[in-house]
Design a protein around this motif. Sequence first.
Motif, PDB file in Angstrom:
ATOM      1  N   GLU A  97     -31.275 -41.318  21.618  1.00 26.08           N
ATOM      2  CA  GLU A  97     -30.105 -40.725  22.246  1.00 26.08           C
ATOM      3  C   GLU A  97     -30.432 -39.405  22.959  1.00 26.08           C
ATOM      4  O   GLU A  97     -31.224 -38.600  22.483  1.00 26.08           O
ATOM      5  CB  GLU A  97     -29.083 -40.461  21.136  1.00 26.08           C
ATOM      6  CG  GLU A  97     -27.840 -39.760  21.563  1.00 26.08           C
ATOM      7  CD  GLU A  97     -26.954 -39.393  20.383  1.00 26.08           C
ATOM      8  OE1 GLU A  97     -25.948 -38.720  20.625  1.00 26.08           O
ATOM      9  OE2 GLU A  97     -27.280 -39.763  19.239  1.00 26.08           O
ATOM     10  N   ILE A  98     -29.762 -39.187  24.083  1.00 28.87           N
ATOM     11  CA  ILE A  98     -29.873 -37.923  24.806  1.00 28.87           C
ATOM     12  C   ILE A  98     -29.186 -36.841  23.982  1.00 28.87           C
ATOM     13  O   ILE A  98     -28.053 -37.001  23.541  1.00 28.87           O
ATOM     14  CB  ILE A  98     -29.212 -38.027  26.202  1.00 28.87           C
ATOM     15  CG1 ILE A  98     -29.920 -39.088  27.064  1.00 28.87           C
ATOM     16  CG2 ILE A  98     -29.186 -36.676  26.898  1.00 28.87           C
ATOM     17  CD1 ILE A  98     -31.354 -38.795  27.395  1.00 28.87           C
TER      18      ILE A  98
ATOM     19  N   ARG B 128     -34.385 -36.035  25.045  1.00 30.03           N
ATOM     20  CA  ARG B 128     -34.193 -36.946  23.914  1.00 30.03           C
ATOM     21  C   ARG B 128     -35.311 -36.728  22.905  1.00 30.03           C
ATOM     22  O   ARG B 128     -36.404 -36.272  23.265  1.00 30.03           O
ATOM     23  CB  ARG B 128     -34.188 -38.403  24.383  1.00 30.03           C
ATOM     24  CG  ARG B 128     -35.515 -38.855  24.973  1.00 30.03           C
ATOM     25  CD  ARG B 128     -35.602 -40.361  25.072  1.00 30.03           C
ATOM     26  NE  ARG B 128     -36.822 -40.824  25.714  1.00 30.03           N
ATOM     27  CZ  ARG B 128     -38.009 -40.922  25.119  1.00 30.03           C
ATOM     28  NH1 ARG B 128     -38.171 -40.550  23.863  1.00 30.03           N
ATOM     29  NH2 ARG B 128     -39.062 -41.384  25.773  1.00 30.03           N
TER      30      ARG B 128
END
Length: 196
Positions: free
Chosen positions: A3-4, A19
Amino acid sequence: MTEIVFERTDERLGEFAVRPVSADEDTQLLHGWLTHPKSAFWLMLDAEPADVRRQFRTIEATPGNDAFVGLHNGIPAFLIERYDPARSELAELYPVRPGDVGMHFLAAPTGMPVHGFTRAVLTTVMDMLFTDPATERVVVEPDVNNTSVHALNAEVGFGVVDTVSLPEKRALLSICTRADYLASRTAGSTEGEVSR
């Protein structure tokens, strides 16, 4: 992929995002970057892929340490390591304060450099670190011979505290407070909005 955790828009260069590193999935990417001659100051030119995987698994497993891949317009383009100076070899070399965060960064080697790109990467890194309200100062220890990064660090507000001897290098211990960073942004040339 993971996930960012941070995003920033640079008015001139576009989208930057960050990330977490996946030690297993990112091994080949990071091996290519870290063994490139332009990455000599990372001291991993002779590393094998297994060495890189082990290095980032160790970071994942160490409290207070983490690593991130930075993306530029969706493409992996830089590396960030964040660490706790109180749990590092720096703890014996300067008076660590609550809110100190250690950092290393690497702009991926390229044959087609873009003017201002490394400064935009460093701005992204600093914005990310200072997004955490607990971060008061960012601490770095680049090799004394890494003159290009010394200049970049000064541009974003770092001041040299001391020249220190670490096991693998002589380094310029440098610190940037939140206030110094914000002042550099106000006076400086990097524009952009910060978002989480």
